[in-house]
Write a protein that holds these residues in place. Structure first.
Motif, mmCIF file in Angstrom:
data_model
loop_
_atom_site.group_PDB
_atom_site.id
_atom_site.type_symbol
_atom_site.label_atom_id
_atom_site.label_comp_id
_atom_site.label_asym_id
_atom_site.label_seq_id
_atom_site.Cartn_x
_atom_site.Cartn_y
_atom_site.Cartn_z
ATOM 1 N N SER A 244 0.827 -1.214 0.000
ATOM 2 C CA SER A 244 0.000 0.000 0.000
ATOM 3 C C SER A 244 0.857 1.259 0.000
ATOM 4 C CB SER A 244 -0.932 0.001 1.212
ATOM 5 O OG SER A 244 -0.205 0.107 2.423
ATOM 6 N N LEU A 245 2.034 1.153 0.628
ATOM 7 C CA LEU A 245 2.932 2.302 0.689
ATOM 8 C C LEU A 245 3.512 2.600 -0.692
ATOM 9 C CD1 LEU A 245 3.787 3.999 3.189
ATOM 10 C CD2 LEU A 245 5.918 2.694 3.216
ATOM 11 N N THR A 246 4.073 1.587 -1.340
ATOM 12 C CA THR A 246 4.710 1.807 -2.639
ATOM 13 C C THR A 246 3.692 2.138 -3.722
ATOM 14 O OG1 THR A 246 4.717 -0.590 -3.033
ATOM 15 C CG2 THR A 246 6.713 0.381 -2.094
ATOM 16 N N ALA A 247 2.410 1.803 -3.493
ATOM 17 C CA ALA A 247 1.371 2.144 -4.457
ATOM 18 C C ALA A 247 1.145 3.651 -4.537
ATOM 19 C CB ALA A 247 0.064 1.442 -4.101
ATOM 20 N N GLN A 248 1.689 4.388 -3.568
ATOM 21 C CA GLN A 248 1.510 5.843 -3.523
ATOM 22 C C GLN A 248 2.623 6.598 -4.257
ATOM 23 O OE1 GLN A 248 -0.070 7.429 0.333
ATOM 24 N NE2 GLN A 248 0.409 5.354 1.090
ATOM 25 N N ARG A 249 3.501 5.862 -4.926
ATOM 26 C CA ARG A 249 4.574 6.530 -5.676
ATOM 27 C C ARG A 249 3.991 7.414 -6.768
ATOM 28 N NH1 ARG A 249 6.274 1.262 -6.913
ATOM 29 N NH2 ARG A 249 8.364 1.806 -6.170
ATOM 30 N N SER A 250 4.724 8.475 -7.042
ATOM 31 C CA SER A 250 4.305 9.414 -8.086
ATOM 32 C C SER A 250 5.563 10.109 -8.603
ATOM 33 C CB SER A 250 3.315 10.435 -7.514
ATOM 34 O OG SER A 250 3.959 11.261 -6.547
ATOM 35 N N GLY A 251 5.378 11.135 -9.415
ATOM 36 C CA GLY A 251 6.532 11.871 -9.905
ATOM 37 C C GLY A 251 7.288 12.573 -8.796
ATOM 38 N N ASN A 252 6.595 12.913 -7.706
ATOM 39 C CA ASN A 252 7.228 13.611 -6.588
ATOM 40 C C ASN A 252 7.478 12.725 -5.371
ATOM 41 O OD1 ASN A 252 7.448 16.159 -7.806
ATOM 42 N ND2 ASN A 252 5.313 16.637 -7.340
ATOM 43 N N VAL A 253 6.822 11.579 -5.291
ATOM 44 C CA VAL A 253 7.046 10.615 -4.196
ATOM 45 C C VAL A 253 7.783 9.423 -4.793
ATOM 46 C CG1 VAL A 253 5.987 9.141 -2.452
ATOM 47 C CG2 VAL A 253 4.985 11.383 -2.978
ATOM 48 N N ILE A 254 9.074 9.356 -4.499
ATOM 49 C CA ILE A 254 9.955 8.387 -5.152
ATOM 50 C C ILE A 254 10.380 7.310 -4.163
ATOM 51 C CG2 ILE A 254 12.167 8.083 -6.329
ATOM 52 C CD1 ILE A 254 11.958 11.089 -7.087
ATOM 53 N N PHE A 255 10.117 6.047 -4.498
ATOM 54 C CA PHE A 255 10.635 4.921 -3.723
ATOM 55 C C PHE A 255 11.890 4.424 -4.433
ATOM 56 C CE2 PHE A 255 6.347 5.177 -2.175
ATOM 57 C CZ PHE A 255 6.465 4.832 -0.824
ATOM 58 N N ALA A 256 13.024 4.619 -3.773
ATOM 59 C CA ALA A 256 14.310 4.388 -4.436
ATOM 60 C C ALA A 256 14.853 2.988 -4.221
ATOM 61 C CB ALA A 256 15.329 5.412 -3.925
ATOM 62 N N GLY A 257 14.160 2.156 -3.423
ATOM 63 C CA GLY A 257 14.698 0.831 -3.130
ATOM 64 C C GLY A 257 15.945 0.924 -2.273
ATOM 65 N N ARG A 258 16.698 -0.146 -2.179
ATOM 66 C CA ARG A 258 17.935 -0.139 -1.397
ATOM 67 C C ARG A 258 19.042 0.578 -2.158
ATOM 68 N NH1 ARG A 258 20.854 -4.773 0.756
ATOM 69 N NH2 ARG A 258 21.806 -3.094 1.937
ATOM 70 N N ARG A 259 19.819 1.354 -1.451
ATOM 71 C CA ARG A 259 20.992 2.017 -2.022
ATOM 72 C C ARG A 259 22.131 1.852 -1.028
ATOM 73 N NH1 ARG A 259 19.625 3.856 -7.415
ATOM 74 N NH2 ARG A 259 17.339 3.643 -7.351
ATOM 75 N N GLN A 260 23.338 1.827 -1.526
ATOM 76 C CA GLN A 260 24.496 1.689 -0.644
ATOM 77 C C GLN A 260 25.708 2.367 -1.274
ATOM 78 O OE1 GLN A 260 24.407 -2.609 -0.411
ATOM 79 N NE2 GLN A 260 25.812 -2.869 -2.122
ATOM 80 N N GLY A 261 26.789 2.411 -0.510
ATOM 81 C CA GLY A 261 28.023 3.001 -1.021
ATOM 82 C C GLY A 261 27.880 4.476 -1.323
ATOM 83 N N ASP A 262 28.535 4.911 -2.397
ATOM 84 C CA ASP A 262 28.541 6.331 -2.760
ATOM 85 C C ASP A 262 27.142 6.858 -3.062
ATOM 86 O OD1 ASP A 262 31.227 6.616 -2.388
ATOM 87 O OD2 ASP A 262 31.766 6.526 -4.516
ATOM 88 N N GLU A 263 26.279 6.011 -3.627
ATOM 89 C CA GLU A 263 24.920 6.468 -3.923
ATOM 90 C C GLU A 263 24.192 6.862 -2.643
ATOM 91 O OE1 GLU A 263 23.275 4.573 -8.089
ATOM 92 O OE2 GLU A 263 22.671 3.649 -6.191
ATOM 93 N N LEU A 264 24.257 6.005 -1.630
ATOM 94 C CA LEU A 264 23.577 6.308 -0.372
ATOM 95 C C LEU A 264 24.223 7.503 0.314
ATOM 96 C CD1 LEU A 264 21.465 5.665 1.755
ATOM 97 C CD2 LEU A 264 23.051 3.995 2.745
ATOM 98 N N ASN A 265 25.537 7.540 0.329
ATOM 99 C CA ASN A 265 26.230 8.674 0.949
ATOM 100 C C ASN A 265 25.873 9.992 0.270
ATOM 101 O OD1 ASN A 265 27.549 7.072 2.840
ATOM 102 N ND2 ASN A 265 29.313 6.715 1.508
ATOM 103 N N ALA A 266 25.773 9.955 -1.048
ATOM 104 C CA ALA A 266 25.401 11.164 -1.785
ATOM 105 C C ALA A 266 23.958 11.567 -1.477
ATOM 106 C CB ALA A 266 25.584 10.945 -3.289
ATOM 107 N N LEU A 267 23.071 10.592 -1.354
ATOM 108 C CA LEU A 267 21.686 10.892 -1.008
ATOM 109 C C LEU A 267 21.604 11.578 0.351
ATOM 110 C CD1 LEU A 267 19.967 7.634 -2.308
ATOM 111 C CD2 LEU A 267 19.434 9.963 -3.069
#
Length: 376
Positions: A244-267
């Motif tokens: 139900s949570l991920t069903a609310q994704r839109s152009g402004n509500v982004i579910f990015a999944g798991r991120r790690q390393g430089d990507e997560l640090n940059a986020l």
């Protein structure tokens, strides 16, 4: 001294607060006199033993089930430790796995439990499960040789409730990273998310009810912010809530999944603000990491979050969607700055690892002395 850790999914880069704790702690504890083995769960680790920064990681079979995974695997891991690892100290993580503290003592282990938070407050558990978690907490405090607690407020509460065992309850917090690489550039932001530095609100965590991401989405939509909302993380086990949570994704509500390393640090580093609307925490590592990256934070006012000691504008009443929406609308008018260097000094992983190693060594030495005195 040989230490064996059980109760966690595994390391490295396995999602979860306990897993992040162990990934930061154990490599800093290893030296010529301390060897550490982590027994993790087969769905999250390679089949064959591996080494991560000096820590041995072994995979033991586990069923991937929200209700049975932890309790069944911890039992198997303790037996595996007894017959194959044979450590001086068994380190149990979490009050669910701590149900086995008396068994571990019967098997001859010196046992240290780390209490990562009052898991019986989690919304996903029914009455029976909450009762078992409270029993696990009691088993940890009553039977472990030492109980380490990551939250300051929780430490005080446990000492009051279990006053006969208060001397064995020790506050040892989670730590923060020493700071994201200052040379990390915004070009490390994930390209697939189409976001720019300073243009998004960040949240990080598992997609479970107690993290409060449903409140965050509602508050975000009620706010007048022009920033996007990026939620990093996924669910260990897909269920009605996460769907139900991920069903609310839109152009402004982004579910990015798991991120790690430089990507997560940059986020972390390039977010306009980091938000943690949780109903339950131990001591939130994701908030500590956001602060260490130099990012402003807004968190719910539950005790573990208050333990961090942030400026008052950083807090909002847990579950109060209107208050959260107001914070997001007025970001530029809030006083969210804090002394980063002082913060990092209070939550320093190197010092926490040193303190933990000393506690292990002192506990082991004390128990050996007691046994020697009994023999004489």
């Amino acid at each position: 001294m040989k230490v064996c850790a059980v109760g966690l999914r595994g390391i490295p880069d396995v999602m979860g607060g306990i897993e992040s704790h162990c990934q930061q702690l154990y490599p800093r504890m290893v030296n010529d006199n301390v060897a550490i083995t982590v027994i993790g769960r087969s769905p999250y680790l390679p089949k064959h033993p591996a080494t991560y920064r000096g820590v041995e990681v072994r995979s033991v079979w586990a069923v991937k089930n929200k209700f049975l995974e932890t309790i069944l695997h911890t039992f198997l891991a303790i037996l595996y430790a007894r017959f194959f690892v044979k450590p001086d100290v068994l380190h149990i993580h979490g009050i669910g796995p701590a149900l086995y503290t008396p068994l571990a003592k019967l098997l001859g282990f010196k046992v240290i439990v780390t209490h990562h938070g009052a898991d019986y407050d989690r919304q996903k558990w029914n009455g029976f499960a909450k009762g078992m978690l409270k029993l696990g907490e009691s088993m940890a405090v009553r039977f472990a040789d030492k109980t380490l607690v990551v939250g300051r407020s929780l430490t005080y509460k446990l000492r009051r409730r279990f006053n006969k065992h208060a001397s064995r309850i020790v506050f040892v917090p989670n730590g923060a990273l020493t700071g994201v690489d200052e040379h990390l550039n915004a070009d490390k932001l994930p390209k697939d998310l189409a976001i720019k530095a300073g243009s998004y609100i960040l949240a990080v965590g598992r997609l479970v009810p107690e993290k409060g991401f449903h409140d965050l989405i509602d508050g975000y939509r009620k706010s007048k912010t022009e920033h996007k909302l990026v939620i990093v993380g996924n669910a260990d086990h897909e269920d009605e809530y996460s769907t139900s949570l991920t069903a609310q994704r839109s152009g402004n509500v982004i579910f990015a999944g798991r991120r790690q390393g430089d990507e997560l640090n940059a986020l972390y580093k390039f977010a306009r603000v980091f938000v943690l609307p949780s109903y339950h925490e131990g001591l939130p590592i994701v908030a500590l990491e956001a602060i260490s990256a130099g990012t402003q934070v807004i968190v719910s006012d539950i005790d573990p979050n208050l333990d961090i000691g942030l400026p008052s504008d950083c807090y909002f009443p847990v579950g109060d969607i209107s208050a959260l929406a107001d914070k997001l609308t007025r970001l530029d008018k809030l006083k969210l700055e804090l002394d980063k260097d002082a913060f990092l000094a209070r939550f320093n992983w190197d010092e926490i690892a040193q303190e933990t190693r000393v506690l292990f060594e002192q506990t082991l030495t004390k128990l050996k002395a007691q046994r020697h005195a009994v023999k004489e």
